[in-house]
Design an enzyme around this catalytic site. Sequence first.
Site, PDB file in Angstrom:
ATOM      1  CG  HIS A   1      -2.073  -0.882   1.178  1.00 32.46           C
ATOM      2  ND1 HIS A   1      -3.271  -0.594   1.792  1.00 32.46           N
ATOM      3  CD2 HIS A   1      -2.246  -2.080   0.576  1.00 32.46           C
ATOM      4  CE1 HIS A   1      -4.127  -1.584   1.576  1.00 32.46           C
ATOM      5  NE2 HIS A   1      -3.520  -2.509   0.850  1.00 32.46           N
TER       6      HIS A   1
ATOM      7  CE1 TYR B   1      -7.713  -8.413   4.842  1.00 30.35           C
ATOM      8  CE2 TYR B   1      -9.542  -6.953   4.336  1.00 30.35           C
ATOM      9  CZ  TYR B   1      -8.557  -7.810   3.919  1.00 30.35           C
ATOM     10  OH  TYR B   1      -8.406  -8.070   2.575  1.00 30.35           O
TER      11      TYR B   1
ATOM     12  CE  LYS C   1      -9.482 -11.102   3.685  1.00 29.13           C
ATOM     13  NZ  LYS C   1     -10.470 -10.914   2.613  1.00 29.13           N
TER      14      LYS C   1
ATOM     15  CE  LYS D   1      -5.690  -8.908   1.310  1.00 26.30           C
ATOM     16  NZ  LYS D   1      -6.650  -9.364   0.278  1.00 26.30           N
TER      17      LYS D   1
ATOM     18  N   PRO E   1      -4.691 -15.188   0.171  1.00 24.43           N
ATOM     19  CG  PRO E   1      -3.839 -17.137  -0.807  1.00 24.43           C
ATOM     20  CD  PRO E   1      -5.014 -16.616  -0.011  1.00 24.43           C
TER      21      PRO E   1
ATOM     22  CG  HIS F   1     -13.688  -7.135  -1.287  1.00 26.63           C
ATOM     23  ND1 HIS F   1     -13.809  -5.852  -1.776  1.00 26.63           N
ATOM     24  CD2 HIS F   1     -12.393  -7.475  -1.429  1.00 26.63           C
ATOM     25  CE1 HIS F   1     -12.627  -5.440  -2.204  1.00 26.63           C
ATOM     26  NE2 HIS F   1     -11.761  -6.403  -2.008  1.00 26.63           N
TER      27      HIS F   1
ATOM     28  NE  ARG G   1      -4.564  -1.185  -3.709  1.00 28.60           N
ATOM     29  CZ  ARG G   1      -5.230  -2.167  -3.123  1.00 28.60           C
ATOM     30  NH1 ARG G   1      -6.553  -2.101  -3.029  1.00 28.60           N
ATOM     31  NH2 ARG G   1      -4.602  -3.217  -2.630  1.00 28.60           N
TER      32      ARG G   1
END
Lengths: 433, 433
Positions: free
Chosen positions: A25, A144, A190, A192, A222, A328, A412
């Site tokens: 990010h 998350y 969750k 990532k 993943p 999501h 992004r």
Amino acid sequence: MRVTELVLHPIAIADPPLRSSYGLHAPFALRTIVELKTDSGLTGISETYGGDGPLAGLEAVRARVIGMDPFQLAGLWRDMSAAASTGDRTQTYFVPGENPLDAYARTFAAIEIACLDVIGKAVGKPVCDVIGGRVRDEVSFSAYLFYKHGGGGGVGDDAREDEYGEVLSAEACLRECKQMIAQYGFREIKLKGGVLDPAIEIASIRMLRREFGAAYPLRIDPNCAWSVDTSVEVGRALKEELSGGGYLEDPCASLEGMGELRRRLLAEGNHTPQASNVATTCFADVPRAKELDAVQIVLCDPHYWGGMRNVQQLSNLTSVLGMGMSMHSNSHLGVSLMAMTHVAAACPNLIYACDTHYPWQGKKDEVAAGGRIPFTNGCVKISGKPGLGVDLDYDQLARGRERYHKIPFRKRDDEAEMRKHVDPNWKRVLPRW
Amino acid sequence: MRVTELVLHPIAIADPPLRSSYGLHAPFALRTIVELKTDSGLTGISETYGGDGPLAGLEAVRARVIGMDPFQLAGLWRDMSAAASTGDRTQTYFVPGENPLDAYARTFAAIEIACLDVIGKAVGKPVCDVIGGRVRDEVSFSAYLFYKHGGGGGVGDDAREDEYGEVLSAEACLRECKQMIAQYGFREIKLKGGVLDPAIEIASIRMLRREFGAAYPLRIDPNCAWSVDTSVEVGRALKEELSGGGYLEDPCASLEGMGELRRRLLAEGNHTPQASNVATTCFADVPRAKELDAVQIVLCDPHYWGGMRNVQQLSNLTSVLGMGMSMHSNSHLGVSLMAMTHVAAACPNLIYACDTHYPWQGKKDEVAAGGRIPFTNGCVKISGKPGLGVDLDYDQLARGRERYHKIPFRKRDDEAEMRKHVDPNWKRVLPRW
């Protein structure tokens, strides 16, 4: 009631250096706050993807939206989706929000949610009740967890404090989870994945299971970083840990790959459910996902599934097809959080805690009046307030616009960030393991 | 806004001696008019099945509905459908509205439609816009031809004038159609078959085609009266006549039967679409119908599919599965007609003209204020009026109640009418041909 004005606020918000198979990010996430003013004096709001692309998409429908009755949404969807391409709409090679083939669905959603907000205000009803009535009064979200570098994102005055530090091991992942659950009370977790060697990610999940027990269902995502073979190995290693309400999310690329994985796992008596938001991004994908038994849980998201009513349709579709539905998330602020909460409250088949990036954003950046939306036991409550139940803090919004105009990011690009900060030759390769 | 009162008006309306494979219509059809009063001073209305069963079903939810917020429909549906049986919900052996396994869906629909009417009135919007917005401003209906005995139904003072006379031949069927199209302007034609020898019904369809040409799509619906073999023969004989927007509706019993028919017709290059409201009556039936390719067009009906929003869900489901959607009808008055029109206006995948029995009822029995709803070129317009756009004529309603209390009928029983008027030993036998 007619729409008289569409005001678009491009904003930037500090975003921590979170890792995923897409890359890293950037220090700022981009969002757009939409204000839809009407001749009734009421204004509807929504929050959507940020940067040049989404702004251009919204600008392109401005003339269609001005003058329209906010109740006439089905006609707007028909017009905007008329030219929908049947090409590859998956998120396999695009970060969510960047596939041009479903740009119309994202644009529509931003308008639809603002329309539903203004309808709710006009009618004096929360949005979940405008679209059919809630089946729950509060919506459960999941912790998350991300592997990440140190720091909380942002730059200079716009930097954000970070309580999580670097998280690049199983032990750090456990610490991150404990911190997050202590603060928010989440009851599903969750991770990532697709970032570290699968052995470390397996160890991370195992440590989480040991610490929190079966009462906290676990999911790992993943984003297609694994081959089918690796996915089989991970599925085998985590058979116990992902049972009881957990799932394996987009372990490998494509419905065909996930279908093969499913067959191989079932053949050894492993019923770990498979979820997807990468390979199933629109209605046309769902029957194929079902046919191949590639996906048992479809992840909705009002932002790219074409708004709240489409997510309700997905709830029904998945229910009829005997599939589950989860939700999501992308980096977002409180307006999106409330949109997610309202639509989740109105979807009977949403039987998993929703994803949310909300813990990764900070109060310095929140544009919701009154500040950060509170979580209780991992849940967000539907208040009695009309519409989305959230107003804008215009000072905060102005700060978000300022940040946006100060920074160079307009899209992004997690791969570019990896090259900048980690490895000048980094490329996203699928499968990586 | 809270519901303060639920008023149920059982009424009887003159019904002509129409024939179908179920038997013969009684001189009166039974309906229930629902008034749902609220503390806002506004009243919502709906129309549903009549007689003891539907009344008892509505009585059973009275306590649940009184005090409820009319916006909270999803919770009511969840509660009412929680105990839904997975048994045989088809209409193979029941006239529509008489299968006890989906009584809850019919009861819910009557409440939901009245709630949506009152919401529309509160919000100042037509119901089609309350539920997401219209995709069309007028809804096309089909001429619904029946073989019939002479007379217009009713008894004594309650008898109804009849302009169609006896229709028990292909020639009479053509005359009936010309009369009906001259009066209403319909542009699609449905023939209720399964009554006469298939050779006569084939001749009827052929005469209609010859008279009206390909611009008037044709459908025939024998309600499962034919064996698969006979269905193949009829499908073969009418291959040309049912093409171009027409269809073969419930020619034989069961999804398996219709699936076999489909395979046999396709094998000879005959792509006549098959429609069903008998074998597909709830969401659970649709994937199976698709899997067997037994049904290409699902007939919705807000009255037994669990209301308007469920019909919208069916529109999406059939669209996603690559199926079409049409609409079924029962004997009804103007309140039902407007409910059908509003939901049809809000369903993008409703691509066929809807069925309606409306031409078979008369102005003497209409309870809509202002009298019969007008058709223009076979279409009913969505007016700008809030809610369903129809109010009750309380004098007419009182007359309907009086008729109800004068007559012995409390349940639709077409077989009993056949025994009374045609053949004391008549039994419905499937297949008949």
